[in-house]
Design a protein around this motif. Structure first.
Motif, PDB file in Angstrom:
ATOM      1  N   LYS A  50      17.720  37.658  -8.034  1.00 23.14           N
ATOM      2  CA  LYS A  50      17.641  37.565  -9.500  1.00 23.14           C
ATOM      3  C   LYS A  50      16.630  36.515  -9.929  1.00 23.14           C
ATOM      4  O   LYS A  50      15.843  36.732 -10.864  1.00 23.14           O
ATOM      5  CB  LYS A  50      19.023  37.233 -10.062  1.00 23.14           C
ATOM      6  N   LEU A 101      13.127  37.901  -9.207  1.00 24.76           N
ATOM      7  CA  LEU A 101      12.777  39.021 -10.087  1.00 24.76           C
ATOM      8  C   LEU A 101      12.445  38.551 -11.499  1.00 24.76           C
ATOM      9  O   LEU A 101      11.707  39.219 -12.235  1.00 24.76           O
ATOM     10  CB  LEU A 101      13.918  40.041 -10.134  1.00 24.76           C
ATOM     11  N   ALA A 102      13.010  37.417 -11.884  1.00 24.48           N
ATOM     12  CA  ALA A 102      12.742  36.883 -13.217  1.00 24.48           C
ATOM     13  C   ALA A 102      11.297  36.382 -13.346  1.00 24.48           C
ATOM     14  O   ALA A 102      10.805  36.182 -14.462  1.00 24.48           O
ATOM     15  CB  ALA A 102      13.730  35.751 -13.541  1.00 24.48           C
ATOM     16  N   GLN A 158       7.564  37.067 -13.405  1.00 27.71           N
ATOM     17  CA  GLN A 158       6.848  38.292 -13.771  1.00 27.71           C
ATOM     18  C   GLN A 158       5.837  38.740 -12.724  1.00 27.71           C
ATOM     19  O   GLN A 158       5.501  39.915 -12.639  1.00 27.71           O
ATOM     20  CB  GLN A 158       6.142  38.091 -15.130  1.00 27.71           C
ATOM     21  N   ALA A 213       9.349  44.003  -6.901  1.00 27.91           N
ATOM     22  CA  ALA A 213      10.703  44.215  -6.366  1.00 27.91           C
ATOM     23  C   ALA A 213      10.686  44.320  -4.844  1.00 27.91           C
ATOM     24  O   ALA A 213      11.560  43.772  -4.163  1.00 27.91           O
ATOM     25  CB  ALA A 213      11.344  45.464  -6.972  1.00 27.91           C
ATOM     26  N   TYR A 226      16.649  45.279 -14.010  1.00 31.90           N
ATOM     27  CA  TYR A 226      16.933  43.856 -14.224  1.00 31.90           C
ATOM     28  C   TYR A 226      15.668  43.120 -14.647  1.00 31.90           C
ATOM     29  O   TYR A 226      15.695  42.277 -15.557  1.00 31.90           O
ATOM     30  CB  TYR A 226      17.485  43.243 -12.934  1.00 31.90           C
ATOM     31  N   LYS A 227      14.544  43.473 -14.018  1.00 32.05           N
ATOM     32  CA  LYS A 227      13.282  42.802 -14.352  1.00 32.05           C
ATOM     33  C   LYS A 227      12.899  43.091 -15.804  1.00 32.05           C
ATOM     34  O   LYS A 227      12.465  42.190 -16.538  1.00 32.05           O
ATOM     35  CB  LYS A 227      12.191  43.294 -13.395  1.00 32.05           C
ATOM     36  N   GLU A 228      13.098  44.334 -16.250  1.00 33.75           N
ATOM     37  CA  GLU A 228      12.800  44.699 -17.638  1.00 33.75           C
ATOM     38  C   GLU A 228      13.744  43.988 -18.602  1.00 33.75           C
ATOM     39  O   GLU A 228      13.346  43.558 -19.684  1.00 33.75           O
ATOM     40  CB  GLU A 228      12.909  46.213 -17.815  1.00 33.75           C
ATOM     41  N   LYS A 245      12.611  40.507 -18.989  1.00 37.09           N
ATOM     42  CA  LYS A 245      11.374  40.487 -19.779  1.00 37.09           C
ATOM     43  C   LYS A 245      11.667  40.673 -21.264  1.00 37.09           C
ATOM     44  O   LYS A 245      11.020  40.065 -22.134  1.00 37.09           O
ATOM     45  CB  LYS A 245      10.441  41.583 -19.283  1.00 37.09           C
TER      46      LYS A 245
END
Length: 545
Positions: free
Chosen positions: A497, A500-501, A503, A507, A537-539, A542
């Protein structure tokens, strides 16, 4: 813990079977896409169940199964077949296969067949057979000459060593004088209070039989009982077997032996394992060192010590006379053992009974009471010195009173002093056990945090702290309150997590950094624990959701 190896040259099949088996508890799963890779894995650690494709490039599943069963004779083999080739499968079944699956197999079929295989493993050593064999072995016990010769060897008797080849031949012992040994020393840590001495003897021999049942398929083995411990002298069954390989077989089997003795006999067993090659001339010294480790217990309940240790000075038994002297020596020996095995209640009863007996000798002779005082005090001092507890205990107790008989006003005052000292030692031992377990768990946690992209399998983590995988798993859960596997999953998820946060992190890169080479497996893992895919999760991060 059952060790499973899944082999197929089709990655989709391997992933499917592994995902289904991952639902099971007490299962350590590995996989390979080629027979060559499977053979390497089998040579590194034990295989209990092999699930393999029938036809693969380079080597057939049958040839692979035969090779692995040479290494691990108790391994159960389940064949996967994409063709209804019953003639081939029947040939495999006649050559030791447990069963087969026709691809594609559904979840219930795979799990059902796995449970049948594990049931068969557990049934092979059943309690009734062990106990019946034990009774027969006690009835037909080894001749006294065998016991005497083996004990002389353990004591380092020069004449016994000089006559070793002739004695091994004369006594028909399955060991060779020109080959080194692996030595095992085992001891029952604690006994249920309801067992009689006769029952204990039966259970000891039952434990010995279980040990030999597991090891005899790849070892020549001779056992001897020495005091409270059993000693096993072991050599490879096949002369061409390498020392390191044979030692690995034994080490990988000890966990199963411990579990079987606990399940069948309800007894905890501590085991010390020597280095791979102990010369006959070094046997006595190695045995003394191993007994020292066993008596200390190293603060743990059922630890398997993988390698040998520094030789420690052995404490021989004194020559014992009769009457009062023998009574005192026997009682003090029992007190020492009860301290070592942490039997607090029994220790108090034995000490009180000894003092009650001592009071009856007051009109017989003062020297007897003085011998009792000196013997018990020496027992306390010896125990504290061996465990390096004298300085710690001395902060709360005046240890000078252990050498000042007349400093105690009454016989009951002396008994009270001894009882309180015993309680303090039991409390300290328990605290040390807890502290050492926490140190072990802290080391495991630090390693996991620093190596999320490395092998975090239970056997690998257990090797780091020289414990059996089963014991590490049980200890971790007892100390932390949750399974080790849950902690690893939580650390991987939290790290994933966080990465992935960022940018600029993809993945697939994040997956590799937390130990997932298979991105589809990483995606399923992440969604299972986070409720969304890595991309989702990344979206979400964002978008500020």
């Amino acid at each position: 813990m059952h060790h499973i190896l899944v082999v197929d040259d089709e990655p989709l099949i391997v992933r499917g079977v592994c995902n289904i088996l991952s639902e099971l508890e007490q299962a350590h799963i590995r996989y390979a896409y080629t027979p060559r890779e499977a053979r390497r894995l089998a040579e590194e650690s034990r295989i209990d169940i092999l699930i393999t494709d029938v036809r693969m490039p380079g080597m057939s599943g049958l040839d692979l199964a035969l090779h692995i069963r040479e290494l691990w004779p108790r391994c159960k083999v389940i064949f996967l077949s994409g063709h209804a080739d019953f003639e081939y499968l029947q040939f495999a079944l006649r050559h030791g296969a447990f069963d087969y699956l026709l691809k594609p197999a559904d979840r219930e079929t795979i799990l059902g067949l796995f449970r049948q295989a594990t049931d068969r493993i557990e049934q092979e050593i059943n309690e009734q057979a062990v106990m019946e064999r034990t009774r027969q072995q006690i009835k037909d016990a080894r001749p006294l000459l065998v016991e005497t010769h083996l004990r002389e060897l353990l004591a380092g008797d020069a004449a016994a060593l000089e006559e070793l080849p002739e004695q091994l031949e004369m006594l028909d012992l399955p060991l060779r004088a020109d080959m080194p040994l692996v030595v095992l020393v085992g001891r029952i840590d604690s006994w249920p209070s309801h067992l009689s001495p006769k029952d204990r003897l039966l259970m000891e021999y039952a434990a010995c039989n279980i040990m030999e049942e597991y090891l005899q398929s790849f070892s020549r083995i001779v056992a001897v009982k020495d005091g409270k411990s059993f000693v096993w002298l072991i050599q490879p069954l096949r002369d061409e077997e390498g020392e390191q390989r044979h030692h690995l077989y034994i080490r990988e089997t000890l966990e199963q032996i411990q579990q079987s003795i606990r399940q069948l006999l309800r007894l905890p067993l501590s085991i010390v394992l020597s280095p791979p090659a102990v010369a006959w001339s070094a046997l006595a010294g190695e045995y003394r060192a191993m007994c020292g480790l066993l008596q200390q217990g190293i603060g743990l309940d059922e630890e398997i010590i993988i390698s040998g240790a520094d030789e420690k000075e052995a404490v021989g038994e004194e020559e014992r006379g009769g009457g009062e002297h023998e009574h005192i020596a026997t009682a003090v020996g029992r007190l020492r053992l009860q301290l070592e095995t942490r039997e607090r209640e029994a220790f108090g009863k034995t000490l009180s009974a000894l003092f009650e007996w001592g009071q009856r000798t007051v009109f017989v002779g003062y020297p007897i009471q003085l011998e009792l005082f000196s013997s018990v005090s020496a027992m306390f001092l010896g125990f504290m010195n061996k465990r390096k507890l004298a300085q710690t205990i001395g902060q709360a107790f005046d240890l000078a009173l252990l050498s000042a008989y007349h400093a105690h006003d009454t016989w009951n005052d002396l008994l009270d002093y001894y009882l309180r000292l015993g309680d303090a030692l039991f409390n300290r031992i328990e605290a040390e056990r807890t502290d050492q377990k926490r140190e072990i768990i802290d080391k495991i946690d630090r390693y996991i945090a620093d190596n999320l992209d490395k092998d975090l399998s239970l056997p690998r983590l257990a090797d780091l702290v020289y414990l059996s995988p089963h014991y590490l798993s049980r200890t971790y859960h007892a100390v932390k309150g949750y399974p080790l596997a849950d902690h690893i999953a939580e650390m991987k998820l939290a790290t994933a997590k966080r990465l992935l946060a960022l940018q600029d992190m993809k993945a697939q890169d994040v997956g590799r950094m937390v130990g997932f080479e298979d991105m589809s497996y990483f995606g399923r893992f992440f969604k299972k624990h986070a409720g969304m895919t890595p991309g989702e999760y990344k979206e979400a991060v964002k978008s500020g959701i």
